[in-house]
Motif scaffolding. Sequence first.
Motif, mmCIF file in Angstrom:
data_model
loop_
_atom_site.group_PDB
_atom_site.id
_atom_site.type_symbol
_atom_site.label_atom_id
_atom_site.label_comp_id
_atom_site.label_asym_id
_atom_site.label_seq_id
_atom_site.Cartn_x
_atom_site.Cartn_y
_atom_site.Cartn_z
ATOM 1 N N GLY A 111 -60.142 -12.672 -12.590
ATOM 2 C CA GLY A 111 -59.047 -12.054 -13.326
ATOM 3 C C GLY A 111 -57.829 -12.954 -13.335
ATOM 4 N N LYS A 112 -56.718 -12.423 -12.862
ATOM 5 C CA LYS A 112 -55.478 -13.187 -12.758
ATOM 6 C C LYS A 112 -54.745 -12.728 -11.499
ATOM 7 C CE LYS A 112 -53.014 -9.856 -15.684
ATOM 8 N NZ LYS A 112 -52.250 -9.664 -16.945
ATOM 9 N N ARG A 113 -53.707 -13.450 -11.140
ATOM 10 C CA ARG A 113 -52.933 -13.044 -9.972
ATOM 11 C C ARG A 113 -52.330 -11.665 -10.238
ATOM 12 N NH1 ARG A 113 -48.401 -16.543 -6.580
ATOM 13 N NH2 ARG A 113 -47.835 -14.858 -5.130
ATOM 14 N N ARG A 114 -52.505 -10.760 -9.256
ATOM 15 C CA ARG A 114 -52.038 -9.385 -9.399
ATOM 16 C C ARG A 114 -51.915 -8.788 -8.012
ATOM 17 N NH1 ARG A 114 -57.237 -10.308 -10.200
ATOM 18 N NH2 ARG A 114 -58.874 -8.803 -9.739
ATOM 19 N N ALA A 115 -51.518 -7.517 -7.931
ATOM 20 C CA ALA A 115 -51.330 -6.880 -6.622
ATOM 21 C C ALA A 115 -52.575 -7.015 -5.749
ATOM 22 C CB ALA A 115 -50.978 -5.401 -6.806
ATOM 23 N N PHE A 116 -53.742 -6.918 -6.376
ATOM 24 C CA PHE A 116 -55.032 -6.969 -5.697
ATOM 25 C C PHE A 116 -55.275 -8.296 -4.977
ATOM 26 C CE2 PHE A 116 -59.750 -7.631 -6.246
ATOM 27 C CZ PHE A 116 -60.179 -6.592 -5.439
ATOM 28 N N THR A 117 -54.574 -9.345 -5.368
ATOM 29 C CA THR A 117 -54.800 -10.668 -4.775
ATOM 30 C C THR A 117 -53.599 -11.188 -3.992
ATOM 31 O OG1 THR A 117 -54.050 -11.846 -6.773
ATOM 32 C CG2 THR A 117 -56.388 -11.267 -6.656
ATOM 33 N N GLU A 118 -52.563 -10.376 -3.855
ATOM 34 C CA GLU A 118 -51.342 -10.876 -3.222
ATOM 35 C C GLU A 118 -51.532 -11.245 -1.750
ATOM 36 O OE1 GLU A 118 -48.216 -11.817 -4.259
ATOM 37 O OE2 GLU A 118 -49.278 -11.771 -6.172
ATOM 38 N N HIS A 119 -52.456 -10.580 -1.055
ATOM 39 C CA HIS A 119 -52.669 -10.951 0.352
ATOM 40 C C HIS A 119 -53.332 -12.312 0.476
ATOM 41 C CE1 HIS A 119 -56.282 -9.194 -1.087
ATOM 42 N NE2 HIS A 119 -56.811 -8.800 0.046
ATOM 43 N N VAL A 120 -54.182 -12.662 -0.491
ATOM 44 C CA VAL A 120 -54.810 -13.986 -0.467
ATOM 45 C C VAL A 120 -53.765 -15.055 -0.789
ATOM 46 C CG1 VAL A 120 -56.673 -15.411 -1.369
ATOM 47 C CG2 VAL A 120 -56.988 -12.938 -1.184
ATOM 48 N N GLU A 121 -52.915 -14.786 -1.765
ATOM 49 C CA GLU A 121 -51.837 -15.723 -2.105
ATOM 50 C C GLU A 121 -50.901 -15.920 -0.909
ATOM 51 O OE1 GLU A 121 -51.429 -17.492 -4.772
ATOM 52 O OE2 GLU A 121 -52.646 -16.557 -6.345
ATOM 53 N N LYS A 122 -50.576 -14.826 -0.223
ATOM 54 C CA LYS A 122 -49.690 -14.913 0.944
ATOM 55 C C LYS A 122 -50.372 -15.661 2.082
ATOM 56 C CE LYS A 122 -45.836 -13.937 3.098
ATOM 57 N NZ LYS A 122 -44.547 -14.527 2.651
ATOM 58 N N ALA B 166 -50.243 -11.236 6.098
ATOM 59 C CA ALA B 166 -50.655 -11.220 4.700
ATOM 60 C C ALA B 166 -50.936 -9.795 4.227
ATOM 61 C CB ALA B 166 -51.893 -12.096 4.508
ATOM 62 N N LEU B 167 -51.567 -9.000 5.078
ATOM 63 C CA LEU B 167 -51.854 -7.610 4.727
ATOM 64 C C LEU B 167 -50.575 -6.784 4.636
ATOM 65 C CD1 LEU B 167 -55.080 -6.984 6.825
ATOM 66 C CD2 LEU B 167 -54.899 -6.857 4.330
ATOM 67 N N ALA B 168 -49.644 -7.017 5.550
ATOM 68 C CA ALA B 168 -48.369 -6.294 5.514
ATOM 69 C C ALA B 168 -47.614 -6.606 4.224
ATOM 70 C CB ALA B 168 -47.527 -6.658 6.735
ATOM 71 N N TYR B 169 -47.660 -7.857 3.817
ATOM 72 C CA TYR B 169 -47.020 -8.261 2.565
ATOM 73 C C TYR B 169 -47.672 -7.560 1.378
ATOM 74 C CZ TYR B 169 -45.432 -11.177 -1.295
ATOM 75 O OH TYR B 169 -44.896 -11.604 -2.485
ATOM 76 N N TYR B 170 -48.996 -7.520 1.380
ATOM 77 C CA TYR B 170 -49.762 -6.872 0.311
ATOM 78 C C TYR B 170 -49.379 -5.393 0.187
ATOM 79 C CZ TYR B 170 -54.051 -4.906 -1.868
ATOM 80 O OH TYR B 170 -54.951 -4.232 -2.661
ATOM 81 N N ILE B 171 -49.347 -4.698 1.310
ATOM 82 C CA ILE B 171 -49.047 -3.264 1.289
ATOM 83 C C ILE B 171 -47.635 -3.010 0.769
ATOM 84 C CG2 ILE B 171 -48.649 -1.255 2.782
ATOM 85 C CD1 ILE B 171 -51.026 -2.277 4.484
ATOM 86 N N ASP B 172 -46.692 -3.817 1.211
ATOM 87 C CA ASP B 172 -45.319 -3.674 0.731
ATOM 88 C C ASP B 172 -45.253 -3.934 -0.773
ATOM 89 O OD1 ASP B 172 -42.304 -3.528 1.315
ATOM 90 O OD2 ASP B 172 -42.482 -5.481 0.342
ATOM 91 N N PHE B 173 -45.948 -4.955 -1.227
ATOM 92 C CA PHE B 173 -45.970 -5.295 -2.650
ATOM 93 C C PHE B 173 -46.549 -4.145 -3.458
ATOM 94 C CE2 PHE B 173 -47.455 -7.112 -6.569
ATOM 95 C CZ PHE B 173 -46.597 -8.162 -6.847
#
Length: 336
Positions: A32-43, A260-267
């Motif tokens: 797909g593309k960068r989105r909320a679902f991938t923010e923990h991997v990006e972080k 990374a997970l904490a960042y994802y959840i906040d996002f």
Amino acid sequence: MRKYLNRAAIAALSMTFATEALATEWNVSLWGKRRAFTEHVEKLAELVDQKTGGEFTLSISYGGLSKNRENLDGISIGAFEMAQFCAGYHRDKNPSITVLELPFLGVSSLEQEVDLAMALYKHPAVEKDLGRWNATLLMPSPLPQYNLVGVGDAPATLADFAGLTVRATGGIGKAMETVGAVPTSMSATEVRQALDSGVIKAASFAPHAHMSFGTIENGKWWTTNLNPGSVHCPVVVNTDALADLSDAHRDALLSSVDEALAYYIDFYNNKTMAAWGPALEERGIEQVTFADAEIAAFKEAAAAPAAASWIEENTARGLPAQELYDMITGMIAGDS
């Protein structure tokens, strides 16, 4: 002088080669593309790069390395070192973690979902199950409860789902069958075209995916409170690649997971969900809320039979299915 310069040049080259030898790059297969679902991997990539001074990097690809349904296969042969996939795409390949896709488990938050997943990942049967693919579970991609975006007339009652073709995977698909819908499994990237062409009449996603994959662009209605469950989409690493990392690089990776997970959840909670309501309103999408009695009947019809079927099927596979189910439901009950 020439002899001195030659020695200096050799020393410089040796230092260059040593530096290059220390550098490690992992390929990461997403889609797909960068989105909320991938923010923990990006972080995670950002944190690993920072902690190692650029000596260990994660090169993230959105669809360039593999199809999303083939990411686990790619991990198994070492085609790339890290990948994300959804358990419902191939339940037979990862049956142990599909316990988290059972309908109406009662998961109430992304934080709770992380706790459940990380506990499950440590179970020996789960480690063995994913070990068949040379995969080590690294972290989940916690998702809120799924609901439907559809085209055509909005359902007024659950009986209106009879005969409706719905993109729904895993336990959500099983749940939709109990109200007469016809579930079909397809990857997220195929859904918009299927919805626009009439192959399906509704799609089951979490809010971020409805926005990212465009189902709300032509959608006419949205169910606010079906809440049958969610899919489970972990991030895994190739076990051999993990073992081959230096201690410092492995520590940089593993010690970054929680942040990374904490960042994802906040996002997800503060950005994605803040955008969801306005996105529906801007497009004039009708929001359908079912009566409490109907939701209770839906849960009663779907939850217990799906759990019993899952336990029976996976016990036959040789998994301690009852034990895994009891562990997850016991943790949820303990939090309530």
